[in-house]
Design a protein around this motif. Structure first.
Motif, PDB file in Angstrom:
ATOM      1  N   ASP A  74     -36.461  12.652 -95.426  1.00  0.00           N
ATOM      2  CA  ASP A  74     -35.382  11.664 -95.341  1.00  0.00           C
ATOM      3  C   ASP A  74     -35.744  10.355 -96.037  1.00  0.00           C
ATOM      4  N   TRP A  75     -34.863   9.386 -95.947  1.00  0.00           N
ATOM      5  CA  TRP A  75     -35.034   8.107 -96.642  1.00  0.00           C
ATOM      6  C   TRP A  75     -36.233   7.301 -96.148  1.00  0.00           C
ATOM      7  N   THR A  76     -36.771   7.645 -94.956  1.00  0.00           N
ATOM      8  CA  THR A  76     -37.962   6.964 -94.452  1.00  0.00           C
ATOM      9  C   THR A  76     -39.237   7.692 -94.869  1.00  0.00           C
ATOM     10  N   ASN A  77     -39.075   8.726 -95.708  1.00  0.00           N
ATOM     11  CA  ASN A  77     -40.168   9.568 -96.179  1.00  0.00           C
ATOM     12  C   ASN A  77     -40.783  10.413 -95.056  1.00  0.00           C
ATOM     13  N   THR A  78     -39.964  10.722 -94.051  1.00  0.00           N
ATOM     14  CA  THR A  78     -40.370  11.575 -92.942  1.00  0.00           C
ATOM     15  C   THR A  78     -39.851  12.985 -93.200  1.00  0.00           C
ATOM     16  N   VAL A  79     -40.738  13.966 -93.091  1.00  0.00           N
ATOM     17  CA  VAL A  79     -40.317  15.358 -93.272  1.00  0.00           C
ATOM     18  C   VAL A  79     -39.680  15.838 -91.968  1.00  0.00           C
ATOM     19  N   ARG A  80     -38.449  16.304 -92.074  1.00  0.00           N
ATOM     20  CA  ARG A  80     -37.698  16.791 -90.920  1.00  0.00           C
ATOM     21  C   ARG A  80     -37.620  18.313 -90.966  1.00  0.00           C
ATOM     22  N   ASP A  81     -37.905  18.958 -89.837  1.00  0.00           N
ATOM     23  CA  ASP A  81     -37.719  20.399 -89.696  1.00  0.00           C
ATOM     24  C   ASP A  81     -36.355  20.601 -89.067  1.00  0.00           C
ATOM     25  N   LEU A  82     -35.464  21.239 -89.793  1.00  0.00           N
ATOM     26  CA  LEU A  82     -34.085  21.380 -89.362  1.00  0.00           C
ATOM     27  C   LEU A  82     -33.716  22.835 -89.166  1.00  0.00           C
ATOM     28  N   TYR A  83     -32.738  23.057 -88.294  1.00  0.00           N
ATOM     29  CA  TYR A  83     -32.171  24.373 -88.034  1.00  0.00           C
ATOM     30  C   TYR A  83     -30.756  24.394 -88.595  1.00  0.00           C
ATOM     31  N   VAL A  84     -30.393  25.423 -89.333  1.00  0.00           N
ATOM     32  CA  VAL A  84     -29.045  25.550 -89.878  1.00  0.00           C
ATOM     33  C   VAL A  84     -28.120  25.990 -88.745  1.00  0.00           C
ATOM     34  N   SER A  85     -27.176  25.129 -88.376  1.00  0.00           N
ATOM     35  CA  SER A  85     -26.272  25.473 -87.284  1.00  0.00           C
ATOM     36  C   SER A  85     -24.938  26.014 -87.764  1.00  0.00           C
ATOM     37  N   ARG A  86     -24.566  25.695 -89.018  1.00  0.00           N
ATOM     38  CA  ARG A  86     -23.289  26.192 -89.542  1.00  0.00           C
ATOM     39  C   ARG A  86     -23.312  26.147 -91.060  1.00  0.00           C
ATOM     40  N   VAL A  87     -22.670  27.127 -91.675  1.00  0.00           N
ATOM     41  CA  VAL A  87     -22.524  27.173 -93.132  1.00  0.00           C
ATOM     42  C   VAL A  87     -21.042  27.343 -93.416  1.00  0.00           C
ATOM     43  N   TYR A  88     -20.543  26.609 -94.407  1.00  0.00           N
ATOM     44  CA  TYR A  88     -19.116  26.622 -94.699  1.00  0.00           C
ATOM     45  C   TYR A  88     -18.891  26.552 -96.201  1.00  0.00           C
ATOM     46  N   ARG A  89     -18.187  27.524 -96.740  1.00  0.00           N
ATOM     47  CA  ARG A  89     -17.843  27.482 -98.165  1.00  0.00           C
ATOM     48  C   ARG A  89     -16.551  26.688 -98.316  1.00  0.00           C
ATOM     49  N   ARG A  90     -16.604  25.633 -99.114  1.00  0.00           N
ATOM     50  CA  ARG A  90     -15.445  24.770 -99.305  1.00  0.00           C
ATOM     51  C   ARG A  90     -14.377  25.501-100.119  1.00  0.00           C
ATOM     52  N   PRO A  91     -13.138  25.514 -99.606  1.00  0.00           N
ATOM     53  CA  PRO A  91     -12.062  26.249-100.274  1.00  0.00           C
ATOM     54  C   PRO A  91     -11.788  25.731-101.685  1.00  0.00           C
ATOM     55  N   GLY A  92     -11.539  26.656-102.592  1.00  0.00           N
ATOM     56  CA  GLY A  92     -11.175  26.298-103.948  1.00  0.00           C
ATOM     57  C   GLY A  92     -12.309  25.791-104.811  1.00  0.00           C
ATOM     58  N   THR A  93     -13.543  25.868-104.303  1.00  0.00           N
ATOM     59  CA  THR A  93     -14.709  25.421-105.065  1.00  0.00           C
ATOM     60  C   THR A  93     -15.817  26.450-104.928  1.00  0.00           C
ATOM     61  N   THR A  94     -16.914  26.212-105.622  1.00  0.00           N
ATOM     62  CA  THR A  94     -18.104  27.043-105.430  1.00  0.00           C
ATOM     63  C   THR A  94     -19.080  26.370-104.462  1.00  0.00           C
ATOM     64  N   GLU A  95     -18.704  25.189-103.929  1.00  0.00           N
ATOM     65  CA  GLU A  95     -19.613  24.422-103.076  1.00  0.00           C
ATOM     66  C   GLU A  95     -19.791  25.064-101.701  1.00  0.00           C
ATOM     67  N   LEU A  96     -21.000  24.898-101.176  1.00  0.00           N
ATOM     68  CA  LEU A  96     -21.338  25.389 -99.845  1.00  0.00           C
ATOM     69  C   LEU A  96     -21.861  24.218 -99.027  1.00  0.00           C
ATOM     70  N   GLU A  97     -21.325  24.080 -97.839  1.00  0.00           N
ATOM     71  CA  GLU A  97     -21.725  23.011 -96.923  1.00  0.00           C
ATOM     72  C   GLU A  97     -22.638  23.609 -95.863  1.00  0.00           C
ATOM     73  N   ILE A  98     -23.818  23.015 -95.704  1.00  0.00           N
ATOM     74  CA  ILE A  98     -24.761  23.457 -94.677  1.00  0.00           C
ATOM     75  C   ILE A  98     -24.896  22.338 -93.655  1.00  0.00           C
ATOM     76  N   VAL A  99     -24.584  22.636 -92.403  1.00  0.00           N
ATOM     77  CA  VAL A  99     -24.730  21.676 -91.319  1.00  0.00           C
ATOM     78  C   VAL A  99     -26.027  22.004 -90.600  1.00  0.00           C
ATOM     79  N   ALA A 100     -26.874  20.984 -90.407  1.00  0.00           N
ATOM     80  CA  ALA A 100     -28.192  21.226 -89.818  1.00  0.00           C
ATOM     81  C   ALA A 100     -28.485  20.196 -88.732  1.00  0.00           C
ATOM     82  N   GLU A 101     -29.369  20.590 -87.829  1.00  0.00           N
ATOM     83  CA  GLU A 101     -29.798  19.693 -86.761  1.00  0.00           C
ATOM     84  C   GLU A 101     -31.306  19.757 -86.607  1.00  0.00           C
ATOM     85  N   GLU A 102     -31.852  18.731 -85.980  1.00  0.00           N
ATOM     86  CA  GLU A 102     -33.297  18.625 -85.795  1.00  0.00           C
ATOM     87  C   GLU A 102     -33.814  19.807 -84.993  1.00  0.00           C
ATOM     88  N   ARG A 103     -34.946  20.325 -85.415  1.00  0.00           N
ATOM     89  CA  ARG A 103     -35.599  21.443 -84.722  1.00  0.00           C
ATOM     90  C   ARG A 103     -36.867  20.885 -84.100  1.00  0.00           C
TER      91      ARG A 103
END
Length: 114
Positions: A74-103
């Motif tokens: 992150d911006w504080t130069n701290t390495v975060r271990d995250l868990y992927v809680s949700r993945v969402y493909r944005r309609p009409g694009t090739t973009e993929l949204e990954i929602v993550a939370e602290e592990r």
């Protein structure tokens, strides 16, 4: 895409000479854009026990191979271990949204029963 995450595959285990289980993981870097979790999404998720903290947007959904864990500096130069809680493909694009939370430790992911 102005940020980088490291996607981490779920560990596989092998036995060493003494029979101990040794975990090994595959990691790879992916370019992304970091977006803020909306207030509405944060509070709706909290009602079902989830705590989304990060949204990463990949330019192409093919860059994601089902990984469940992320390492992010992150911006504080701290390495975060995250868990992927949700993945969402944005309609009409090739973009993929990954929602993550602290592990915070093994077994603390949603759905683990811990």
């Amino acid at each position: 895409m102005d940020d980088v995450i490291i996607l981490v595959k779920t560990p596989t285990y092998t036995r060493d000479e003494e029979g101990n289980m040794i975990p090994s993981t595959a990691e790879r870097q992916v370019l992304c854009k970091n977006e803020s979790v909306s207030r509405a999404e944060f509070y709706q998720a909290a009602q079902v026990g989830m705590h989304p903290e990060y949204i990463f947007v990949l330019s192409h959904y093919m860059d994601y191979e089902g990984e469940k864990f992320i390492k992010y500096t992150d911006w504080t130069n701290t390495v975060r271990d995250l868990y992927v809680s949700r993945v969402y493909r944005r309609p009409g694009t090739t973009e993929l949204e990954i929602v993550a939370e602290e592990r915070t430790g093994h077994g603390n992911e949603p759905g683990s029963g811990a």
